[in-house]
Design a protein around this motif. Structure first.
Motif, PDB file in Angstrom:
ATOM      1  N   SER A 111       0.812  -1.220   0.000  1.00 51.71           N
ATOM      2  CA  SER A 111       0.000   0.000   0.000  1.00 51.71           C
ATOM      3  C   SER A 111       0.845   1.269   0.000  1.00 51.71           C
ATOM      4  O   SER A 111       0.359   2.330  -0.413  1.00 51.71           O
ATOM      5  N   LYS A 126       1.880   6.964  -1.078  1.00 49.83           N
ATOM      6  CA  LYS A 126       0.853   5.951  -1.354  1.00 49.83           C
ATOM      7  C   LYS A 126       1.200   5.241  -2.652  1.00 49.83           C
ATOM      8  O   LYS A 126       1.596   5.881  -3.629  1.00 49.83           O
ATOM      9  N   LYS A 128      -0.881   3.843  -4.611  1.00 49.57           N
ATOM     10  CA  LYS A 128      -1.891   4.332  -5.558  1.00 49.57           C
ATOM     11  C   LYS A 128      -2.285   5.732  -5.098  1.00 49.57           C
ATOM     12  O   LYS A 128      -2.948   5.894  -4.075  1.00 49.57           O
ATOM     13  N   SER A 130      -4.361   8.003  -5.975  1.00 49.75           N
ATOM     14  CA  SER A 130      -5.757   8.432  -5.868  1.00 49.75           C
ATOM     15  C   SER A 130      -6.566   7.606  -4.880  1.00 49.75           C
ATOM     16  O   SER A 130      -7.760   7.873  -4.690  1.00 49.75           O
ATOM     17  N   GLU A 131      -5.946   6.615  -4.261  1.00 46.44           N
ATOM     18  CA  GLU A 131      -6.684   5.734  -3.359  1.00 46.44           C
ATOM     19  C   GLU A 131      -7.001   6.455  -2.059  1.00 46.44           C
ATOM     20  O   GLU A 131      -6.163   7.126  -1.465  1.00 46.44           O
ATOM     21  N   GLN A 132      -8.234   6.298  -1.598  1.00 48.17           N
ATOM     22  CA  GLN A 132      -8.669   6.938  -0.364  1.00 48.17           C
ATOM     23  C   GLN A 132      -8.219   6.116   0.830  1.00 48.17           C
ATOM     24  O   GLN A 132      -8.403   4.902   0.875  1.00 48.17           O
ATOM     25  N   ARG A 141     -17.060   2.192  -1.380  1.00 45.81           N
ATOM     26  CA  ARG A 141     -16.284   1.125  -2.015  1.00 45.81           C
ATOM     27  C   ARG A 141     -16.896   0.732  -3.358  1.00 45.81           C
ATOM     28  O   ARG A 141     -16.192   0.531  -4.342  1.00 45.81           O
ATOM     29  N   HIS A 144     -16.040   3.398  -5.947  1.00 46.32           N
ATOM     30  CA  HIS A 144     -14.667   3.286  -6.436  1.00 46.32           C
ATOM     31  C   HIS A 144     -14.522   2.103  -7.395  1.00 46.32           C
ATOM     32  O   HIS A 144     -13.855   2.214  -8.427  1.00 46.32           O
ATOM     33  N   GLU A 145     -15.133   0.972  -7.050  1.00 46.94           N
ATOM     34  CA  GLU A 145     -15.049  -0.200  -7.926  1.00 46.94           C
ATOM     35  C   GLU A 145     -15.735   0.066  -9.273  1.00 46.94           C
ATOM     36  O   GLU A 145     -15.245  -0.373 -10.322  1.00 46.94           O
ATOM     37  N   GLU A 148     -13.394   2.246 -11.376  1.00 38.36           N
ATOM     38  CA  GLU A 148     -12.282   1.452 -11.912  1.00 38.36           C
ATOM     39  C   GLU A 148     -12.745   0.566 -13.066  1.00 38.36           C
ATOM     40  O   GLU A 148     -12.031   0.395 -14.060  1.00 38.36           O
TER      41      GLU A 148
END
Length: 218
Positions: A111, A126, A128, A130-132, A141, A144-145, A148
């Protein structure tokens, strides 16, 4: 043992290397020419993949525990993340105050990335961008999925490719990358002209995967 099982001699120095944790026979070498070369240890006469984008020597490299990505730190003061089979980086990290990067490591959960640079600082990034972070609600969630999935569905479109690949670069690195691209194009055109005007079969073109290897000793 007094002698190595196999040895290759390259044109420039290798500063660091890292084994792929999920593919034990494959490793990637960080080279002085600004490229990283992935090899299969059973066949060292040709690189499996050449990872380009750095404009100066790559000083350190480390694979993620998943084996799908690796991080590199370079003398050009940037940290880049590559796919294990990708020729170009998917992410680049830099700050105004960060100097030459000499060591990089992936965290055990893939991560985070930590980098150590010449300005005596350690920086945590991070993996990624842009990952929260933190706890996500089920609704967040799913959102976000869904985003993607849309990006993966349309990733072949030129407009989506351009947006996904676009990164802001510091001006010195942007200029150096343009200069290296111009030099590579000039060398390619020169080789094509020499081959076109030379005797048939006298000049053989060699791929970059083999060109940087001088000799293999078994």
């Amino acid at each position: 043992m007094a002698s190595p099982v196999r040895k290759i001699i390259m044109m420039t120095r290798t500063n660091s290397m890292s084994w792929n944790p999920m593919e034990p026979l494959n490793f990637t070498a960080a080279n002085e020419d600004g490229n990283c070369y992935s090899y299969d240890s059973r066949k060292l006469d040709e690189a499996k993949c050449v990872h380009r984008d750095h404009v100066s020597a790559v000083m350190d490299i480390d694979y993620a525990p998943t084996g799908r990505e690796f991080v590199t730190g370079s003398y050009d003061r940037t940290v880049r993340i590559f796919q294990y089979n990708g020729g170009h980086s998917r992410e680049i990290y830099h700050t105004k105050r960060m100097q030459r990067v000499f060591c990089v490591k992936f965290s055990c959960d893939a991560s985070y990335v930590i980098s150590g640079s010449d300005d005596t600082n350690l920086r945590l990034w991070k993996a990624k961008a842009s990952e929260q972070l933190g706890v996500l609600l089920p609704r967040e969630r799913r959102k976000h999925e869904y985003n993607e999935a849309i990006k993966n569905r349309d990733k072949h479109l030129p407009e989506v490719k351009r947006i996904v690949r676009h990164r802001h670069l510091p001006k010195p690195i942007f200029k150096a990358a343009n200069l290296m691209r111009t030099m590579a194009d000039a060398q390619r055109r020169k080789a094509e002209r020499r081959k076109a005007h030379g005797a048939p079969g006298s000049i053989l073109t060699q791929a970059l995967r083999k060109r940087r290897i001088i000799k293999q000793i078994e």
